[in-house]
Write a protein that holds these residues in place. Structure first.
Motif, short mmCIF file in Angstrom:
data_model
loop_
_atom_site.label_atom_id
_atom_site.label_comp_id
_atom_site.label_asym_id
_atom_site.label_seq_id
_atom_site.Cartn_x
_atom_site.Cartn_y
_atom_site.Cartn_z
N TYR A 242 24.03 -29.07 58.34
CA TYR A 242 24.95 -30.20 58.52
C TYR A 242 25.64 -30.59 57.22
CZ TYR A 242 22.39 -30.53 62.90
OH TYR A 242 21.82 -30.24 64.11
N ASP A 243 25.77 -29.64 56.32
CA ASP A 243 26.50 -29.87 55.08
C ASP A 243 27.93 -29.38 55.28
OD1 ASP A 243 27.36 -30.32 52.52
OD2 ASP A 243 26.14 -28.75 51.58
N TYR A 244 28.73 -30.12 56.04
CA TYR A 244 30.07 -29.68 56.39
C TYR A 244 30.99 -29.66 55.18
CZ TYR A 244 28.29 -30.60 61.07
OH TYR A 244 27.53 -30.60 62.22
N ALA A 245 30.83 -30.63 54.28
CA ALA A 245 31.68 -30.67 53.10
C ALA A 245 31.39 -29.47 52.18
CB ALA A 245 31.46 -31.97 52.34
N GLY A 246 30.12 -29.12 52.00
CA GLY A 246 29.80 -27.95 51.18
C GLY A 246 30.30 -26.66 51.79
N ALA A 247 30.16 -26.53 53.12
CA ALA A 247 30.68 -25.34 53.79
C ALA A 247 32.19 -25.25 53.65
CB ALA A 247 30.28 -25.36 55.26
N ALA A 248 32.88 -26.40 53.76
CA ALA A 248 34.33 -26.40 53.61
C ALA A 248 34.74 -26.04 52.19
CB ALA A 248 34.89 -27.77 53.99
N ALA A 249 33.97 -26.47 51.20
CA ALA A 249 34.30 -26.15 49.81
C ALA A 249 34.20 -24.65 49.55
CB ALA A 249 33.37 -26.91 48.87
N ILE A 250 33.15 -24.01 50.04
CA ILE A 250 33.02 -22.56 49.88
C ILE A 250 34.12 -21.83 50.64
CG2 ILE A 250 31.50 -20.59 50.31
CD1 ILE A 250 29.13 -22.46 49.91
N ALA A 251 34.44 -22.34 51.83
CA ALA A 251 35.52 -21.72 52.61
C ALA A 251 36.86 -21.84 51.90
CB ALA A 251 35.59 -22.38 53.99
N MET A 252 37.09 -22.94 51.19
CA MET A 252 38.33 -23.10 50.45
C MET A 252 38.43 -22.09 49.32
SD MET A 252 40.39 -25.29 51.72
CE MET A 252 41.48 -25.43 50.30
N VAL A 253 37.31 -21.76 48.69
CA VAL A 253 37.32 -20.74 47.63
C VAL A 253 37.72 -19.39 48.22
CG1 VAL A 253 35.89 -19.48 45.99
CG2 VAL A 253 35.64 -21.95 46.21
N LEU A 254 37.14 -19.02 49.35
CA LEU A 254 37.51 -17.76 50.00
C LEU A 254 38.97 -17.77 50.42
CD1 LEU A 254 34.44 -17.03 52.31
CD2 LEU A 254 34.96 -16.03 50.10
N LEU A 255 39.42 -18.90 50.96
CA LEU A 255 40.80 -19.01 51.41
C LEU A 255 41.78 -18.84 50.25
CD1 LEU A 255 42.88 -19.64 53.63
CD2 LEU A 255 42.54 -22.07 53.11
N ALA A 256 41.51 -19.53 49.15
CA ALA A 256 42.42 -19.47 48.00
C ALA A 256 42.44 -18.07 47.39
CB ALA A 256 42.01 -20.50 46.96
N ALA A 257 41.26 -17.48 47.20
CA ALA A 257 41.20 -16.15 46.58
C ALA A 257 41.84 -15.10 47.47
CB ALA A 257 39.74 -15.79 46.29
N SER A 258 41.56 -15.14 48.76
CA SER A 258 42.15 -14.15 49.67
C SER A 258 43.66 -14.34 49.78
CB SER A 258 41.51 -14.25 51.05
OG SER A 258 41.69 -15.54 51.60
N PHE A 259 44.14 -15.59 49.74
CA PHE A 259 45.58 -15.83 49.82
C PHE A 259 46.29 -15.25 48.59
CE2 PHE A 259 49.30 -18.47 48.85
CZ PHE A 259 50.03 -18.30 50.01
N VAL A 260 45.72 -15.47 47.42
CA VAL A 260 46.33 -14.93 46.19
C VAL A 260 46.34 -13.40 46.23
CG1 VAL A 260 46.03 -14.71 43.70
CG2 VAL A 260 45.76 -16.94 44.80
N LEU A 261 45.24 -12.81 46.68
CA LEU A 261 45.18 -11.35 46.72
C LEU A 261 46.16 -10.78 47.74
CD1 LEU A 261 43.86 -8.83 45.63
CD2 LEU A 261 42.05 -9.09 47.32
N LEU A 262 46.23 -11.39 48.91
CA LEU A 262 47.17 -10.92 49.94
C LEU A 262 48.61 -11.11 49.50
CD1 LEU A 262 45.42 -12.18 53.20
CD2 LEU A 262 45.51 -9.84 52.33
N LEU A 263 48.89 -12.20 48.79
CA LEU A 263 50.24 -12.42 48.28
C LEU A 263 50.60 -11.34 47.27
CD1 LEU A 263 52.75 -14.22 48.18
CD2 LEU A 263 51.62 -15.55 46.38
N ALA A 264 49.65 -10.99 46.41
CA ALA A 264 49.90 -9.92 45.44
C ALA A 264 50.15 -8.59 46.13
CB ALA A 264 48.72 -9.82 44.47
N ILE A 265 49.39 -8.30 47.19
CA ILE A 265 49.59 -7.05 47.92
C ILE A 265 50.95 -7.03 48.61
CG2 ILE A 265 48.74 -5.67 49.86
CD1 ILE A 265 45.93 -6.56 49.12
N ASN A 266 51.36 -8.16 49.16
CA ASN A 266 52.68 -8.23 49.81
C ASN A 266 53.80 -8.05 48.80
OD1 ASN A 266 51.65 -8.63 52.38
ND2 ASN A 266 51.60 -10.85 52.19
#
Length: 279
Positions: A242-266
């Motif tokens: 039930y640590d929704y804020a902590g799960a969201a924080a880790i998900a934001m790291v994955l989201l930001a890193a994957s977005f930057v990498l996908l943008l670079a690939i595009n």
């Protein structure tokens, strides 16, 4: 004539209506859920968020998730192009069956594929019993995670590259051979420029699919913290606590890193298309 052609109605609605529906759909399906994710993580202070996302357990899960996803996507590009070449250029008995098997990871539930891979690569599995004496651990190891991610990402590369190869006229390769080009020179000068943008697209799709994969990895990885625990599993662990804020924080790291990498690939894909067009 040209003005009348521009005013003639098309199959789809006009630009304004189509754009409005497009923006509305993207907002409802993509932007609103992602903004909710950011709102959840904002409940943490900067110190608490940094403590969660930079903990040793989280850093280890990032390294495994991104490293295994990149390795799986690279392997899929190498062998996916080869499989697409065979399906596009050759006719052989059972080709339709092979073409259908390519799409099997799309239709197969990820949990089922994870159980199947674990049964094959575990110590007593069909392949695992031969790999274990050689010191190769195909299950409950980072290699097992990479195998699972390779399995679920292979169709993305094949289905992206195959139409490009089918549209490429074989006479171009024959002309290169007639002009004296060898096989490697024909591949490098004729085929490679045509398939690189599609291969990069397949790489990006395979990587993105692998980064968020959970069902097929959770069985074969062993889920050992600091060793074989992937980031999506760590997110699920925090949700179960039930640590929704902590799960969201880790998900934001994955989201930001994957977005930057996908943008670079595009961007790399666009640059490759520009260079190909200039050539």
């Amino acid at each position: 004539m040209s003005r009348a052609a521009r005013r003639s109605p098309g199959v789809l609605p006009g630009f304004g209506l189509s754009t409005g529906f497009t923006v509305l759909y993207l907002c409802l399906v993509v932007l609103v859920p992602l903004s909710t994710l950011a709102l959840r993580s904002s409940a943490l202070s900067w110190a608490d968020a940094l403590r969660i996302v930079a903990s040793p357990r989280a850093l280890a899960s990032y390294r495994l998730s991104f490293g295994a996803s990149l390795a799986a996507a690279a392997v899929n590009v190498l062998f996916g192009v080869l499989v697409a070449w065979v399906l596009a250029r050759y006719r052989f008995p059972g080709r339709s069956l092979v073409d259908a098997i390519v799409d099997l990871p799309f239709a197969l539930p990820t949990a089922v594929s994870g159980i199947a891979l674990t049964a094959v690569y575990s110590r007593n599995g069909w392949l695992g019993r031969w790999l274990e004496p050689l010191g190769i651990h195909g299950a409950f190891s980072p290699l097992g995670v990479t195998i699972a991610l390779t399995f679920i990402g292979l169709p993305f590369v094949i289905r992206t590259v195959q139409p490009v190869l089918e549209d490429l006229d074989p006479e171009v390769e024959e002309a290169a051979a007639v002009l004296g080009a060898g096989r490697w020179q024909t591949f490098r000068r004729v085929l490679l420029p045509a398939i690189v943008p599609a291969a990069l697209t397949g790489f990006a799709l395979s990587f993105a699919r692998a980064l968020g994969e959970y069902g097929s990895v959770v069985f074969i990885s062993g889920n050992m913290p600091l060793r074989t625990e992937i980031a999506p599993l760590l997110i699920m662990t925090r949700l179960e606590q039930y640590d929704y804020a902590g799960a969201a924080a880790i998900a934001m790291v994955l989201l930001a890193a994957s977005f930057v990498l996908l943008l670079a690939i595009n961007r790399l894909q666009a640059w490759t298309r520009t260079r190909t067009g200039q050539a």
